[in-house]
Design an enzyme around this catalytic site. Structure first.
Site, PDB file in Angstrom:
ATOM      1  N   TYR A  21      -1.805  -1.075  10.934  1.00 26.65           N
ATOM      2  CA  TYR A  21      -2.091  -1.612   9.598  1.00 26.65           C
ATOM      3  C   TYR A  21      -0.895  -1.350   8.679  1.00 26.65           C
ATOM      4  CZ  TYR A  21      -3.662  -1.694   4.763  1.00 26.65           C
ATOM      5  OH  TYR A  21      -3.729  -1.930   3.407  1.00 26.65           O
TER       6      TYR A  21
ATOM      7  N   LYS B 126       2.014  -3.943   6.812  1.00 28.83           N
ATOM      8  CA  LYS B 126       2.400  -4.000   5.389  1.00 28.83           C
ATOM      9  C   LYS B 126       3.910  -3.825   5.258  1.00 28.83           C
ATOM     10  CE  LYS B 126      -1.517  -4.752   3.525  1.00 28.83           C
ATOM     11  NZ  LYS B 126      -1.765  -5.999   2.840  1.00 28.83           N
TER      12      LYS B 126
ATOM     13  N   SER C 244       0.836  -1.210   0.000  1.00 25.64           N
ATOM     14  CA  SER C 244       0.000   0.000   0.000  1.00 25.64           C
ATOM     15  C   SER C 244       0.862   1.247   0.000  1.00 25.64           C
ATOM     16  CB  SER C 244      -0.842  -0.032   1.274  1.00 25.64           C
ATOM     17  OG  SER C 244      -1.453   1.209   1.490  1.00 25.64           O
TER      18      SER C 244
HETATM   19  P1  NAD Z   1     -10.942  -6.834   1.270  1.00 24.14           P
HETATM   20  O1  NAD Z   1     -11.127  -6.820   2.745  1.00 24.14           O
HETATM   21  O2  NAD Z   1     -12.143  -6.584   0.424  1.00 24.14           O
HETATM   22  O3  NAD Z   1     -10.274  -8.207   0.808  1.00 24.14           O
HETATM   23  C1  NAD Z   1      -9.380  -8.926   1.617  1.00 24.14           C
HETATM   24  C2  NAD Z   1      -9.861 -10.367   1.637  1.00 24.14           C
HETATM   25  O4  NAD Z   1      -8.973 -11.143   2.434  1.00 24.14           O
HETATM   26  C3  NAD Z   1     -11.260 -10.532   2.228  1.00 24.14           C
HETATM   27  O5  NAD Z   1     -12.046 -11.292   1.340  1.00 24.14           O
HETATM   28  C4  NAD Z   1     -11.021 -11.266   3.541  1.00 24.14           C
HETATM   29  O6  NAD Z   1     -12.099 -12.103   3.881  1.00 24.14           O
HETATM   30  C5  NAD Z   1      -9.745 -12.010   3.246  1.00 24.14           C
HETATM   31  N1  NAD Z   1      -8.906 -12.323   4.415  1.00 24.14           N
HETATM   32  C6  NAD Z   1      -8.498 -11.477   5.391  1.00 24.14           C
HETATM   33  N2  NAD Z   1      -7.689 -12.119   6.235  1.00 24.14           N
HETATM   34  C7  NAD Z   1      -7.587 -13.403   5.802  1.00 24.14           C
HETATM   35  C8  NAD Z   1      -6.894 -14.544   6.254  1.00 24.14           C
HETATM   36  N3  NAD Z   1      -6.137 -14.516   7.358  1.00 24.14           N
HETATM   37  N4  NAD Z   1      -6.989 -15.695   5.544  1.00 24.14           N
HETATM   38  C9  NAD Z   1      -7.761 -15.750   4.426  1.00 24.14           C
HETATM   39  N5  NAD Z   1      -8.448 -14.697   3.955  1.00 24.14           N
HETATM   40  C10 NAD Z   1      -8.354 -13.532   4.630  1.00 24.14           C
HETATM   41  O7  NAD Z   1      -9.800  -5.777   0.934  1.00 24.14           O
HETATM   42  P2  NAD Z   1      -9.297  -5.228  -0.467  1.00 24.14           P
HETATM   43  O8  NAD Z   1      -9.636  -3.788  -0.534  1.00 24.14           O
HETATM   44  O9  NAD Z   1      -9.712  -6.125  -1.546  1.00 24.14           O
HETATM   45  O10 NAD Z   1      -7.727  -5.319  -0.236  1.00 24.14           O
HETATM   46  C11 NAD Z   1      -6.957  -6.425  -0.678  1.00 24.14           C
HETATM   47  C12 NAD Z   1      -5.527  -6.241  -0.199  1.00 24.14           C
HETATM   48  O11 NAD Z   1      -5.020  -5.005  -0.694  1.00 24.14           O
HETATM   49  C13 NAD Z   1      -5.388  -6.168   1.319  1.00 24.14           C
HETATM   50  O12 NAD Z   1      -4.207  -6.850   1.701  1.00 24.14           O
HETATM   51  C14 NAD Z   1      -5.274  -4.680   1.590  1.00 24.14           C
HETATM   52  O13 NAD Z   1      -4.559  -4.423   2.770  1.00 24.14           O
HETATM   53  C15 NAD Z   1      -4.522  -4.211   0.360  1.00 24.14           C
HETATM   54  N6  NAD Z   1      -4.739  -2.778   0.040  1.00 24.14           N
HETATM   55  C16 NAD Z   1      -6.035  -2.324  -0.074  1.00 24.14           C
HETATM   56  C17 NAD Z   1      -6.231  -0.961  -0.347  1.00 24.14           C
HETATM   57  C18 NAD Z   1      -7.632  -0.400  -0.455  1.00 24.14           C
HETATM   58  O14 NAD Z   1      -7.786   0.832  -0.316  1.00 24.14           O
HETATM   59  N7  NAD Z   1      -8.657  -1.194  -0.722  1.00 24.14           N
HETATM   60  C19 NAD Z   1      -5.141  -0.093  -0.503  1.00 24.14           C
HETATM   61  C20 NAD Z   1      -3.863  -0.617  -0.401  1.00 24.14           C
HETATM   62  C21 NAD Z   1      -3.676  -1.964  -0.121  1.00 24.14           C
HETATM   63  N1  UFG Z   2     -12.120  11.713   3.537  1.00 20.34           N
HETATM   64  C1  UFG Z   2     -13.112  12.599   3.914  1.00 20.34           C
HETATM   65  N2  UFG Z   2     -14.256  12.097   4.439  1.00 20.34           N
HETATM   66  C2  UFG Z   2     -14.479  10.770   4.596  1.00 20.34           C
HETATM   67  C3  UFG Z   2     -13.464   9.859   4.217  1.00 20.34           C
HETATM   68  C4  UFG Z   2     -12.286  10.367   3.688  1.00 20.34           C
HETATM   69  O1  UFG Z   2     -12.941  13.805   3.783  1.00 20.34           O
HETATM   70  O2  UFG Z   2     -15.552  10.382   5.098  1.00 20.34           O
HETATM   71  C5  UFG Z   2     -10.873  12.232   2.936  1.00 20.34           C
HETATM   72  C6  UFG Z   2      -9.632  11.906   3.730  1.00 20.34           C
HETATM   73  O3  UFG Z   2      -9.420  12.892   4.716  1.00 20.34           O
HETATM   74  C7  UFG Z   2      -8.562  11.899   2.637  1.00 20.34           C
HETATM   75  C8  UFG Z   2      -9.312  11.389   1.407  1.00 20.34           C
HETATM   76  O4  UFG Z   2     -10.695  11.600   1.676  1.00 20.34           O
HETATM   77  O5  UFG Z   2      -8.128  13.198   2.389  1.00 20.34           O
HETATM   78  C9  UFG Z   2      -9.097   9.908   1.130  1.00 20.34           C
HETATM   79  O6  UFG Z   2      -9.411   9.169   2.292  1.00 20.34           O
HETATM   80  P1  UFG Z   2      -9.614   7.578   2.286  1.00 20.34           P
HETATM   81  O7  UFG Z   2      -9.953   7.170   3.675  1.00 20.34           O
HETATM   82  O8  UFG Z   2     -10.546   7.196   1.199  1.00 20.34           O
HETATM   83  O9  UFG Z   2      -8.191   7.039   1.844  1.00 20.34           O
HETATM   84  P2  UFG Z   2      -6.749   7.242   2.516  1.00 20.34           P
HETATM   85  O10 UFG Z   2      -5.893   7.910   1.488  1.00 20.34           O
HETATM   86  O11 UFG Z   2      -6.826   7.873   3.841  1.00 20.34           O
HETATM   87  O12 UFG Z   2      -6.291   5.748   2.766  1.00 20.34           O
HETATM   88  C10 UFG Z   2      -6.541   4.702   1.835  1.00 20.34           C
HETATM   89  C11 UFG Z   2      -6.712   3.390   2.590  1.00 20.34           C
HETATM   90  C12 UFG Z   2      -5.421   3.008   3.249  1.00 20.34           C
HETATM   91  C13 UFG Z   2      -4.345   2.952   2.200  1.00 20.34           C
HETATM   92  C14 UFG Z   2      -4.233   4.280   1.515  1.00 20.34           C
HETATM   93  C15 UFG Z   2      -3.190   4.236   0.438  1.00 20.34           C
HETATM   94  O13 UFG Z   2      -7.720   3.514   3.589  1.00 20.34           O
HETATM   95  O14 UFG Z   2      -5.561   1.737   3.825  1.00 20.34           O
HETATM   96  O15 UFG Z   2      -5.485   4.631   0.926  1.00 20.34           O
HETATM   97  O16 UFG Z   2      -3.412   3.166  -0.391  1.00 20.34           O
HETATM   98  F1  UFG Z   2      -3.194   2.651   2.798  1.00 20.34           F
END
Ligand code: NAD
Ligand code: UFG
Length: 352
Positions: free
Chosen positions: A150, A154, A126
């Site tokens: 979190y 990572k 991330s």
């Molecule tokens: P998500 O929660 O929708 O998907 C993660 C999946 O992993 C879920 O289906 C959950 O049930 C499964 N899971 C969690 N722990 C597990 C375990 N111990 N064993 C088996 N399954 C497990 O999240 P996502 O948004 O699809 O994210 C996927 C990956 O990308 C995650 O590792 C997350 O940290 C990373 N990531 C997400 C974002 C974002 O903004 N969505 C940004 C950066 C990184």
């Molecule tokens: N924001 C608002 N109101 C809300 C939610 C968010 O104003 O209700 C703003 C935040 O302050 C920020 C922007 O919208 O300025 C984006 O916020 P998000 O929560 O959507 O995303 P972040 O950039 O904070 O974080 C996300 C994921 C993290 C990940 C990161 C980078 O939540 O897990 O992107 O990938 F690490």
């Protein structure tokens, strides 16, 4: 049929979209997910979209015995490792849960991979590993620092992958650092389905638009940005999914260019940003969403959210140079597809 891929966390938001992209690219996939943050319905819908049933196994990445059974039954070329917990606030309240799930789960998976000599991995990292960036756009050599469990989980897995690549050069470990994934499959059949009230901006906006939430709180309007609100690199989830296919192709090219007697790797630990390279402010996203959905998005400005940074956007050059991948879809596409999913599925995968 191309290579077989194990997809951990494949029932989740990014994983389910990537399963479709992998299938379209001809890969054979096995999904492994404990459904802790997803539903079986997502897998059913992916199966319907691709016109064949997906091999799904319910299990946890910390369960070595179950993983071993799967590695005995299948000959995998690579693992794409999405499985993890991702809520920043929850990670502050439950750090042990996050370290156990995300770090111990990854270690167990890597141990089983080593035992069965499957040494190609694509890990979901991330942009959070960059903390408060010193320079923009953020490239892969930028300093890494995290402020919450979190993000630390990572970063810890990235360190483990780096150490592993030094200890044994036959590992090929790509760490994809996602920026802000949003949007949905254009069919509107699969999408992001957060439990409870969304923490992230896009699902919050779409739930306001569909009438489930009253108004958006914008966290801060005094940042040194174009309009005072936070700036992020939003990336369409189908572009992101395609980035995984490109990373897999890269691993295959590397594998085929090595002579059979060469046991050393040319990949090692390879971090790559997946972003568009463009920043969009919170207000810009809100106004595009309102235009596309033709719905009002009432909002109020409130105090900054602790831990947020002003601006965060990627340098996407390395992904283009090495993987030949770049994001194609616009902010308008991201809003349109999110709205399609949200308006067709106001309660997400839960029909009631
Ligand atoms: P998500 O929660 O929708 O998907 C993660 C999946 O992993 C879920 O289906 C959950 O049930 C499964 N899971 C969690 N722990 C597990 C375990 N111990 N064993 C088996 N399954 C497990 O999240 P996502 O948004 O699809 O994210 C996927 C990956 O990308 C995650 O590792 C997350 O940290 C990373 N990531 C997400 C974002 C974002 O903004 N969505 C940004 C950066 C990184
Ligand atoms: N924001 C608002 N109101 C809300 C939610 C968010 O104003 O209700 C703003 C935040 O302050 C920020 C922007 O919208 O300025 C984006 O916020 P998000 O929560 O959507 O995303 P972040 O950039 O904070 O974080 C996300 C994921 C993290 C990940 C990161 C980078 O939540 O897990 O992107 O990938 F690490």
């Amino acid at each position: 049929m191309k290579n077989k891929i194990l997809v951990t966390g494949g029932a989740g938001y990014i994983g389910s979209h990537t399963c479709i992209a992998l299938h379209e690219a001809g890969y054979d996939i096995v999904v492994y997910d404990n459904l802790s943050n997803s539903s079986r319905e997502a897998i059913n819908r992916v199966s319907t979209l691709i016109g064949q049933s997906i091999e799904f196994i319910k299990g946890d990445t910390r369960d070595a015995e179950m993983l071993k059974q799967i590695f005995v039954a299948h000959q995998f070329f690579a693992v794409i490792h999405f499985a993890g917990l991702k809520a920043v606030g929850e990670s502050v309240a439950k750090p042990l849960l996050y370290y156990n799930n995300n770090v111990s789960g990854s270690i167990t998976l890597l141990e089983v991979m080593a035992e069965y000599n499957v040494k190609n991995l694509i890990f979901s990292s991330s942009a959070t590993v960059y903390g408060d960036p010193e320079t923009l756009p953020i490239d892969e050599n930028s300093k890494r620092s995290c402020t919450n469990p979190y993000g630390q989980s990572k970063l810890a897995v990235e360190h483990i992958l780096e150490d592993l690549s030094v200890s044994d050069q036959s590992w090929n470990l790509i760490s994809l650092r996602y920026f802000n994934p949003v949007g949905s499959h254009p069919s509107g059949q699969i999408g992001e389905d957060p439990n409870d009230i969304p923490n992230n901006l896009m699902p919050y906006i779409s739930q306001v638009a569909v009438g489930k939430l009253e108004k958006l709180s914008i966290f801060g309007n005094d940042y040194p940005t174009v309009d005072g609100t936070g700036v992020r690199d939003f990336i369409h989830v189908t572009d992101l999914a395609q980035g995984h296919v490109s990373a897999l192709n890269y691993l295959e090219q590397q594998a085929s260019s090595k002579s059979s007697s060469d046991t050393t790797s040319s990949v090692g630990f390879l971090p790559i940003n997946l972003g568009t390279g463009k920043g969009t402010s919170v207000l810009e996203l809100v106004s595009t969403f309102a235009k596309v959905s033709k719905q009002p998005i009432p909002y109020q400005f409130v105090a900054r959210r602790a831990g947020d940074v002003a601006s965060c956007y990627a340098s996407a050059d390395k992904a283009k140079a090495l993987l030949g991948w770049q994001a194609k879809l616009s902010i308008t596409d991201m809003c349109q597809d999110t709205w399609h999913w949200q308006s067709m599925n106001p309660n997400g995968y839960n029909e009631t």
